[in-house]
Design a protein around this motif. Structure first.
Motif, PDB file in Angstrom:
ATOM      1  N   VAL A 236       0.833  -1.205   0.000  1.00 46.53           N
ATOM      2  CA  VAL A 236       0.000   0.000   0.000  1.00 46.53           C
ATOM      3  C   VAL A 236       0.866   1.252   0.000  1.00 46.53           C
ATOM      4  N   GLU A 237       0.282   2.342  -0.429  1.00 46.98           N
ATOM      5  CA  GLU A 237       1.007   3.618  -0.477  1.00 46.98           C
ATOM      6  C   GLU A 237       0.943   4.377   0.842  1.00 46.98           C
ATOM      7  N   ALA A 238      -0.074   4.069   1.652  1.00 45.08           N
ATOM      8  CA  ALA A 238      -0.241   4.778   2.916  1.00 45.08           C
ATOM      9  C   ALA A 238      -0.692   3.811   3.999  1.00 45.08           C
ATOM     10  N   PHE A 239      -0.230   4.063   5.204  1.00 43.68           N
ATOM     11  CA  PHE A 239      -0.650   3.300   6.382  1.00 43.68           C
ATOM     12  C   PHE A 239      -0.968   4.284   7.495  1.00 43.68           C
ATOM     13  N   ILE A 240      -2.145   4.147   8.087  1.00 38.07           N
ATOM     14  CA  ILE A 240      -2.532   4.968   9.227  1.00 38.07           C
ATOM     15  C   ILE A 240      -2.859   4.045  10.390  1.00 38.07           C
ATOM     16  N   ASP A 241      -2.140   4.225  11.490  1.00 42.49           N
ATOM     17  CA  ASP A 241      -2.419   3.424  12.682  1.00 42.49           C
ATOM     18  C   ASP A 241      -3.390   4.157  13.586  1.00 42.49           C
ATOM     19  N   ALA A 242      -4.549   3.554  13.803  1.00 43.79           N
ATOM     20  CA  ALA A 242      -5.545   4.105  14.722  1.00 43.79           C
ATOM     21  C   ALA A 242      -5.777   3.155  15.877  1.00 43.79           C
ATOM     22  N   SER A 243      -4.787   2.315  16.150  1.00 43.95           N
ATOM     23  CA  SER A 243      -4.929   1.313  17.209  1.00 43.95           C
ATOM     24  C   SER A 243      -3.995   1.539  18.389  1.00 43.95           C
ATOM     25  N   SER A 245      -1.328  -0.143  18.733  1.00 41.08           N
ATOM     26  CA  SER A 245      -0.696  -1.438  18.973  1.00 41.08           C
ATOM     27  C   SER A 245       0.693  -1.492  18.343  1.00 41.08           C
ATOM     28  N   PRO A 246       1.741  -1.809  19.114  1.00 42.72           N
ATOM     29  CA  PRO A 246       3.080  -1.920  18.527  1.00 42.72           C
ATOM     30  C   PRO A 246       3.139  -2.936  17.389  1.00 42.72           C
ATOM     31  N   ARG A 247       2.427  -4.054  17.551  1.00 37.86           N
ATOM     32  CA  ARG A 247       2.412  -5.064  16.490  1.00 37.86           C
ATOM     33  C   ARG A 247       1.768  -4.518  15.221  1.00 37.86           C
ATOM     34  N   ALA A 248       0.672  -3.771  15.381  1.00 34.07           N
ATOM     35  CA  ALA A 248      -0.012  -3.199  14.219  1.00 34.07           C
ATOM     36  C   ALA A 248       0.868  -2.172  13.527  1.00 34.07           C
ATOM     37  N   VAL A 249       1.595  -1.373  14.308  1.00 31.25           N
ATOM     38  CA  VAL A 249       2.491  -0.373  13.728  1.00 31.25           C
ATOM     39  C   VAL A 249       3.594  -1.050  12.929  1.00 31.25           C
ATOM     40  N   ASP A 250       4.193  -2.072  13.505  1.00 31.42           N
ATOM     41  CA  ASP A 250       5.279  -2.779  12.823  1.00 31.42           C
ATOM     42  C   ASP A 250       4.797  -3.412  11.519  1.00 31.42           C
ATOM     43  N   SER A 251       3.696  -4.146  11.572  1.00 32.39           N
ATOM     44  CA  SER A 251       3.215  -4.821  10.366  1.00 32.39           C
ATOM     45  C   SER A 251       2.701  -3.829   9.333  1.00 32.39           C
ATOM     46  N   GLY A 252       2.142  -2.700   9.798  1.00 28.26           N
ATOM     47  CA  GLY A 252       1.661  -1.685   8.864  1.00 28.26           C
ATOM     48  C   GLY A 252       2.801  -1.043   8.094  1.00 28.26           C
ATOM     49  N   ILE A 253       3.889  -0.747   8.795  1.00 26.59           N
ATOM     50  CA  ILE A 253       5.056  -0.172   8.125  1.00 26.59           C
ATOM     51  C   ILE A 253       5.620  -1.159   7.110  1.00 26.59           C
ATOM     52  N   ARG A 254       5.632  -2.442   7.469  1.00 26.97           N
ATOM     53  CA  ARG A 254       6.154  -3.463   6.559  1.00 26.97           C
ATOM     54  C   ARG A 254       5.249  -3.679   5.346  1.00 26.97           C
ATOM     55  N   ALA A 255       3.990  -3.231   5.441  1.00 28.86           N
ATOM     56  CA  ALA A 255       3.054  -3.386   4.328  1.00 28.86           C
ATOM     57  C   ALA A 255       3.165  -2.269   3.300  1.00 28.86           C
ATOM     58  N   ASN A 269       1.951   2.733  23.176  1.00 26.21           N
ATOM     59  CA  ASN A 269       3.120   2.812  24.040  1.00 26.21           C
ATOM     60  C   ASN A 269       3.921   4.085  23.752  1.00 26.21           C
ATOM     61  N   SER A 270       4.553   4.619  24.788  1.00 25.10           N
ATOM     62  CA  SER A 270       5.367   5.818  24.599  1.00 25.10           C
ATOM     63  C   SER A 270       6.618   5.507  23.782  1.00 25.10           C
ATOM     64  N   THR A 271       7.074   4.259  23.829  1.00 29.39           N
ATOM     65  CA  THR A 271       8.192   3.827  22.986  1.00 29.39           C
ATOM     66  C   THR A 271       7.844   2.478  22.376  1.00 29.39           C
ATOM     67  N   MET A 272       8.351   2.229  21.184  1.00 27.54           N
ATOM     68  CA  MET A 272       8.154   0.932  20.546  1.00 27.54           C
ATOM     69  C   MET A 272       9.268   0.692  19.531  1.00 27.54           C
ATOM     70  N   THR A 273       9.472  -0.553  19.164  1.00 31.45           N
ATOM     71  CA  THR A 273      10.504  -0.921  18.199  1.00 31.45           C
ATOM     72  C   THR A 273       9.957  -0.812  16.786  1.00 31.45           C
ATOM     73  N   LEU A 274      10.699  -0.163  15.910  1.00 32.98           N
ATOM     74  CA  LEU A 274      10.290   0.002  14.516  1.00 32.98           C
ATOM     75  C   LEU A 274      11.256  -0.745  13.586  1.00 32.98           C
ATOM     76  N   PRO A 275      10.772  -1.188  12.428  1.00 32.21           N
ATOM     77  CA  PRO A 275      11.637  -1.870  11.463  1.00 32.21           C
ATOM     78  C   PRO A 275      12.518  -0.872  10.708  1.00 32.21           C
ATOM     79  N   VAL A 276      13.579  -0.444  11.357  1.00 30.43           N
ATOM     80  CA  VAL A 276      14.405   0.641  10.832  1.00 30.43           C
ATOM     81  C   VAL A 276      15.009   0.291   9.474  1.00 30.43           C
ATOM     82  N   GLU A 277      15.470  -0.934   9.315  1.00 30.58           N
ATOM     83  CA  GLU A 277      16.069  -1.318   8.029  1.00 30.58           C
ATOM     84  C   GLU A 277      15.056  -1.185   6.898  1.00 30.58           C
ATOM     85  N   GLN A 278      13.818  -1.585   7.167  1.00 31.41           N
ATOM     86  CA  GLN A 278      12.746  -1.444   6.174  1.00 31.41           C
ATOM     87  C   GLN A 278      12.522   0.032   5.840  1.00 31.41           C
TER      88      GLN A 278
END
Length: 342
Positions: A236-243, A245-255, A269-278
């Motif tokens: 997809v060209e755009a991802f908007i997280d309205a949840s 959820s760290p898992r949703a953010v990670d998978s959305g970025i990967r999509a 969460n105030s902090t979360m892990t992101l797929p930086v390499e992606q």
């Protein structure tokens, strides 16, 4: 003042975490650049629920009694000395904030980021679970008679969706993934459709919410537990997280496809892990949204033209004596938007 206005009003007060009461308070007097609004309807927001249940939201902590509620509509009943008296009697939707108008953020048009912002229902600025409020004249937006009080109140969450879709770069023919089918997710799906998105994919854990998303703009819904988002190659060209959820953010970025944009809206969460390499390899844009700027004119048009339906989102109606029930209504998975009528 041309309308009969009482000296006192009723207001629902959050005294501390999980403690509400009703108080009689003095009706506020508008400053020279303000209007006094008789509140008609107030939507319940997730931030209200956080303050009620947890006594805080991020860095904002309830240390003193606070009136909740920032999604509101009403009617102007009095004006300050610098405001056109013809505004008395107008029905309005309220943009519930007061920027300083002096700082660099304000001067460059990013007044939502003003460090001196006074925002309704954010400690220590009282909100709208009360019979009357004051607001600067420019932030009381006139609405057409065809618009209900409830829809006018929900122009505030619609403004969040508009700001998010704008930042995501949604244009005609775009594809977008939205995580979360709560009020913001549902309104964002409608907004993306109004902006011309062709493919609008919504994920949520709850079946009832996924089914509802299909009625409000989604072209496809996914259970992210039953189906791995990463395995679908959504591109997809755009991802908007309205949840949130760290898992949703990670998978959305990967999509996202190369050069895609992710906009983080959900309160997570105030902090979360992101797929930086992606993010680096695909040159993805990852950003947040903090409220809105200059969205009410667009919101009024989208509702008035029928492109966004807000009235159908209302699933609960409460008075000031039942604010607790309104705040707890989100515990019912069939609930979408509750309205308080002061």
């Amino acid at each position: 003042m041309t309308a009969k206005i009482p000296d006192t009003m009723r207001a629902s007060i959050l005294l501390s975490q999980d403690t509400l009461t009703i108080e009689e308070r003095t009706v506020p007097t508008p400053d020279r650049d303000q209007v006094l609004v008789r509140v008609a309807a107030v939507g319940v927001c997730g931030s209200d629920v956080h303050f009620f249940r947890e006594g805080r939201l991020g860095d904002f902590v309830v240390n003193n009694p606070l009136v909740l509620g920032h999604e509101l509509s009403g009617r102007i009943v009095a004006v300050g000395s610098d405001v056109d008296s013809n505004r008395v009697g107008q029905r309005v939707a309220i943009e519930p904030q007061r920027p300083c108008a002096q700082c660099q953020e304000c001067r460059t048009g990013r007044y939502n980021l003003c460090k001196k912002m006074e925002f309704f229902a954010t400690p220590s600025i009282d909100g709208a679970f009360a019979e009357y409020v004051t607001i600067q004249d420019a932030f009381a937006h006139a609405i057409p008679d065809s618009m209900s009080d409830e829809a006018a109140a929900m122009l505030e969450p619609l403004s969040v969706a508009i700001a998010s879709v704008r930042k995501a770069g949604v244009t005609p023919g775009s594809s977008i993934l939205i995580a979360g089918a709560g009020p913001i997710g549902i309104i964002t799906a409608q907004t993306a459709r109004a902006f011309g998105a062709k493919d609008i994919i919504v994920t949520d854990l709850i079946e009832e919410k996924r089914e509802r998303a299909l009625k409000f703009g989604a072209t496809r819904v996914i259970d992210p537990v039953a189906t791995s988002i990463e395995s679908l190659d959504l591109d997809v060209e755009a991802f908007i997280d309205a949840s949130g959820s760290p898992r949703a953010v990670d998978s959305g970025i990967r999509a996202l496809r190369p050069a895609g944009t992710a906009v983080l809206v959900g309160l997570g969460n105030s902090t979360m892990t992101l797929p930086v390499e992606q993010i680096q390899n695909l040159e993805l844009n990852v950003t947040g949204i903090f409220r809105y700027t200059d969205t009410w004119p667009t919101a009024i048009h989208l509702v008035s033209s029928g492109q966004v339906d807000l009235d159908s989102l209302v699933t609960g109606k409460f008075d000031l004596d039942h604010v607790r029930e309104a705040l707890d209504s989100d515990l019912d998975p069939t609930s979408l938007k509750s309205i308080v009528y002061p």
